[in-house]
Design a protein around this motif. Structure first.
Motif, PDB file in Angstrom:
ATOM      1  N   LEU A 108       0.832  -1.204   0.000  1.00  0.00           N
ATOM      2  CA  LEU A 108       0.000   0.000   0.000  1.00  0.00           C
ATOM      3  C   LEU A 108       0.869   1.257   0.000  1.00  0.00           C
ATOM      4  N   ALA A 109       1.951   1.254   0.777  1.00  0.00           N
ATOM      5  CA  ALA A 109       2.878   2.399   0.757  1.00  0.00           C
ATOM      6  C   ALA A 109       3.478   2.569  -0.630  1.00  0.00           C
ATOM      7  N   THR A 110       3.818   1.446  -1.266  1.00  0.00           N
ATOM      8  CA  THR A 110       4.370   1.491  -2.622  1.00  0.00           C
ATOM      9  C   THR A 110       3.342   2.038  -3.598  1.00  0.00           C
ATOM     10  N   TYR A 111       2.104   1.586  -3.470  1.00  0.00           N
ATOM     11  CA  TYR A 111       1.046   2.047  -4.369  1.00  0.00           C
ATOM     12  C   TYR A 111       0.816   3.550  -4.220  1.00  0.00           C
ATOM     13  N   LEU A 112       0.747   4.039  -2.999  1.00  0.00           N
ATOM     14  CA  LEU A 112       0.517   5.473  -2.788  1.00  0.00           C
ATOM     15  C   LEU A 112       1.675   6.295  -3.364  1.00  0.00           C
ATOM     16  N   ALA A 113       2.898   5.785  -3.259  1.00  0.00           N
ATOM     17  CA  ALA A 113       4.055   6.468  -3.858  1.00  0.00           C
ATOM     18  C   ALA A 113       3.939   6.466  -5.386  1.00  0.00           C
ATOM     19  N   SER A 114       3.437   5.361  -5.960  1.00  0.00           N
ATOM     20  CA  SER A 114       3.246   5.305  -7.408  1.00  0.00           C
ATOM     21  C   SER A 114       2.173   6.288  -7.868  1.00  0.00           C
ATOM     22  N   LEU A 115       1.138   6.464  -7.068  1.00  0.00           N
ATOM     23  CA  LEU A 115       0.121   7.470  -7.395  1.00  0.00           C
ATOM     24  C   LEU A 115       0.733   8.868  -7.438  1.00  0.00           C
ATOM     25  N   GLU A 116       1.593   9.162  -6.480  1.00  0.00           N
ATOM     26  CA  GLU A 116       2.252  10.479  -6.452  1.00  0.00           C
ATOM     27  C   GLU A 116       3.150  10.668  -7.669  1.00  0.00           C
ATOM     28  N   LYS A 117       3.773   9.605  -8.096  1.00  0.00           N
ATOM     29  CA  LYS A 117       4.641   9.635  -9.282  1.00  0.00           C
ATOM     30  C   LYS A 117       3.837  10.040 -10.518  1.00  0.00           C
ATOM     31  N   ILE A 118       2.646   9.447 -10.678  1.00  0.00           N
ATOM     32  CA  ILE A 118       1.795   9.786 -11.822  1.00  0.00           C
ATOM     33  C   ILE A 118       1.149  11.158 -11.636  1.00  0.00           C
ATOM     34  N   LYS A 119       0.870  11.512 -10.411  1.00  0.00           N
ATOM     35  CA  LYS A 119       0.234  12.819 -10.159  1.00  0.00           C
ATOM     36  C   LYS A 119       1.099  13.970 -10.675  1.00  0.00           C
ATOM     37  N   LYS A 120       2.415  13.802 -10.610  1.00  0.00           N
ATOM     38  CA  LYS A 120       3.330  14.854 -11.079  1.00  0.00           C
ATOM     39  C   LYS A 120       3.174  15.118 -12.574  1.00  0.00           C
ATOM     40  N   LEU A 121       2.655  14.151 -13.317  1.00  0.00           N
ATOM     41  CA  LEU A 121       2.464  14.319 -14.765  1.00  0.00           C
ATOM     42  C   LEU A 121       1.210  15.129 -15.089  1.00  0.00           C
ATOM     43  N   ASP A 122       0.272  15.192 -14.135  1.00  0.00           N
ATOM     44  CA  ASP A 122      -1.011  15.886 -14.342  1.00  0.00           C
ATOM     45  C   ASP A 122      -1.659  15.424 -15.656  1.00  0.00           C
ATOM     46  N   VAL A 123      -1.880  14.116 -15.755  1.00  0.00           N
ATOM     47  CA  VAL A 123      -2.382  13.499 -16.986  1.00  0.00           C
ATOM     48  C   VAL A 123      -3.800  13.976 -17.292  1.00  0.00           C
ATOM     49  N   ASP A 124      -4.029  14.269 -18.571  1.00  0.00           N
ATOM     50  CA  ASP A 124      -5.355  14.720 -18.999  1.00  0.00           C
ATOM     51  C   ASP A 124      -6.297  13.548 -19.269  1.00  0.00           C
ATOM     52  N   PHE A 125      -5.877  12.617 -20.137  1.00  0.00           N
ATOM     53  CA  PHE A 125      -6.756  11.558 -20.619  1.00  0.00           C
ATOM     54  C   PHE A 125      -6.233  10.210 -20.136  1.00  0.00           C
ATOM     55  N   VAL A 126      -7.092   9.432 -19.480  1.00  0.00           N
ATOM     56  CA  VAL A 126      -6.701   8.164 -18.869  1.00  0.00           C
ATOM     57  C   VAL A 126      -7.489   7.021 -19.505  1.00  0.00           C
ATOM     58  N   VAL A 127      -6.772   5.992 -19.938  1.00  0.00           N
ATOM     59  CA  VAL A 127      -7.400   4.806 -20.531  1.00  0.00           C
ATOM     60  C   VAL A 127      -7.079   3.610 -19.627  1.00  0.00           C
ATOM     61  N   PRO A 128      -8.063   3.128 -18.856  1.00  0.00           N
ATOM     62  CA  PRO A 128      -7.816   2.073 -17.876  1.00  0.00           C
ATOM     63  C   PRO A 128      -8.081   0.674 -18.436  1.00  0.00           C
ATOM     64  N   SER A 129      -7.703  -0.333 -17.670  1.00  0.00           N
ATOM     65  CA  SER A 129      -7.942  -1.718 -18.065  1.00  0.00           C
ATOM     66  C   SER A 129      -9.287  -2.257 -17.580  1.00  0.00           C
ATOM     67  N   HIS A 130      -9.991  -1.495 -16.764  1.00  0.00           N
ATOM     68  CA  HIS A 130     -11.353  -1.836 -16.354  1.00  0.00           C
ATOM     69  C   HIS A 130     -12.142  -0.533 -16.319  1.00  0.00           C
ATOM     70  N   GLY A 131     -13.319  -0.523 -16.935  1.00  0.00           N
ATOM     71  CA  GLY A 131     -14.092   0.712 -16.996  1.00  0.00           C
ATOM     72  C   GLY A 131     -13.783   1.515 -18.245  1.00  0.00           C
ATOM     73  N   GLN A 132     -14.377   2.706 -18.299  1.00  0.00           N
ATOM     74  CA  GLN A 132     -14.271   3.551 -19.484  1.00  0.00           C
ATOM     75  C   GLN A 132     -13.149   4.585 -19.361  1.00  0.00           C
ATOM     76  N   PRO A 133     -12.589   5.031 -20.498  1.00  0.00           N
ATOM     77  CA  PRO A 133     -11.623   6.139 -20.457  1.00  0.00           C
ATOM     78  C   PRO A 133     -12.240   7.370 -19.797  1.00  0.00           C
TER      79      PRO A 133
END
Length: 315
Positions: free
Chosen positions: A207-232
């Motif tokens: 869980l600590a690793t996952y939260l750190a990975s979220l912060e890593k992606i947060k720095k990119l401020d991504v506009d459009f997300v295409v997930p493996s479950h659910g809709q973009p």
């Protein structure tokens, strides 16, 4: 035109026999042939669907985002049919072969006992794990291990491989800087929170690793997300904040539940009060453990052995 057509990517939605009833896989045409991203479970329905989707296409590459069965399961069989090169991280390539070995499944009984799971339920959970062997074999021959920062052409654009462990120890996402778009795999999902599990092996504090990975992606401020479950969807950072808030609440709840001491199983029962299938119970136990271990590493609770089981208590 679909949201993904402008990227030269086609989404292949495959059915799953679970409450989470689908997985999004993808194909994209390149100069020499087609790339496939993830492949679903190995079952007849999946095989028939891929035969239909890939008819007349030369598949050069299968890009595997992580080793979980709904992504990795059919990869080996697809590789046998197509001769494609398989790429995934070293850590998840190893996990994908080890996770369903007989010795590994034998260890589950000891782990389930430590978690305080009643014998009949534990036996059902072990059987359920064993039933996945046919859904993940034959194993692929992994020809290439992804490296952090590696650039890969997928469809019309180049993507950077970004390591985002947590949901699995070797999970990756693909980021296109030009369009500020992320193929988020199972790292960020639009409606549900990705399962973050610990089961006495691998990363001791996922869980600590996952939260750190979220912060890593947060720095990119991504506009459009295409997930493996659910809709973009649009707005990665808003969704990241929602996921972090969920885990903050879950950690508070977990700490409250173990104030008088608790086994993993008893804490799980209170965190997940709805009736769960055996398959879902495996995920619920793993998620409960990941939150308990997060709190333990933070020094907010301790873990002892009581009557042969782990006993978590505040303090």
């Amino acid at each position: 035109m679909s949201l993904l057509e402008e990227y030269g990517i086609k989404q292949i939605r495959l059915d799953l026999p679970f409450r989470l009833n689908h997985v999004n896989c993808f194909i994209a045409e390149g100069e020499d042939g087609w790339k496939v991203i993830d492949a679903g479970l190995h079952n007849k329905e999946t095989a028939d669907r891929w035969d239909q989707e890939l008819a007349g296409k030369k598949v050069t590459d299968i890009l595997v985002t992580h080793y979980h069965p709904d992504h990795f399961g059919y990869v080996g069989a697809m590789q046998e049919k197509t001769g494609a090169r398989v790429s995934m991280t070293k850590i998840d390539a190893d996990a994908g072969i080890n996770a369903w070995q007989e010795s590994f499944i034998r260890d589950l009984a000891r782990n389930y006992s430590l978690a305080g799971i009643p014998g009949e339920i534990a036996n059902d959970m072990t059987t359920n794990t064993n039933e996945f062997v046919s859904r993940v074999t034959p194993y692929p021959k992994v020809n290439h291990n992804f490296q952090e920062g590696e650039i890969i052409l997928i469809g019309k654009y180049e993507y950077e491989v970004i390591f985002t462990p947590g949901h699995s120890d070797g999970l990756i996402t693909f980021y296109n800087k030009e369009k500020n778009m992320l193929l988020s795999t199972d790292h960020i999902l639009p409606k549900i929170t990705p399962n973050i599990s610990y089961w006495f092996h691998g990363d001791p504090n996922p869980l600590a690793t996952y939260l750190a990975s979220l912060e890593k992606i947060k720095k990119l401020d991504v506009d459009f997300v295409v997930p493996s479950h659910g809709q973009p969807f649009y707005g990665a950072n808003d969704r990241i904040d929602e996921i972090k808030t969920h885990h903050d609440h879950r950690l508070e709840q977990t700490l409250e539940l173990i104030s008088g001491g608790s086994t993993v199983y008893d804490a799980c029962q209170r965190l997940f009060p709805k009736k769960l299938t055996t398959h879902e119970m495996r995920f619920a136990i793993g998620e409960t453990l990941s939150h308990l271990e997060f709190l333990r590493y933070k020094g907010e609770c301790r873990r002892d052995i009581k009557d042969g089981t782990y006993w978590y208590e505040v303090g």
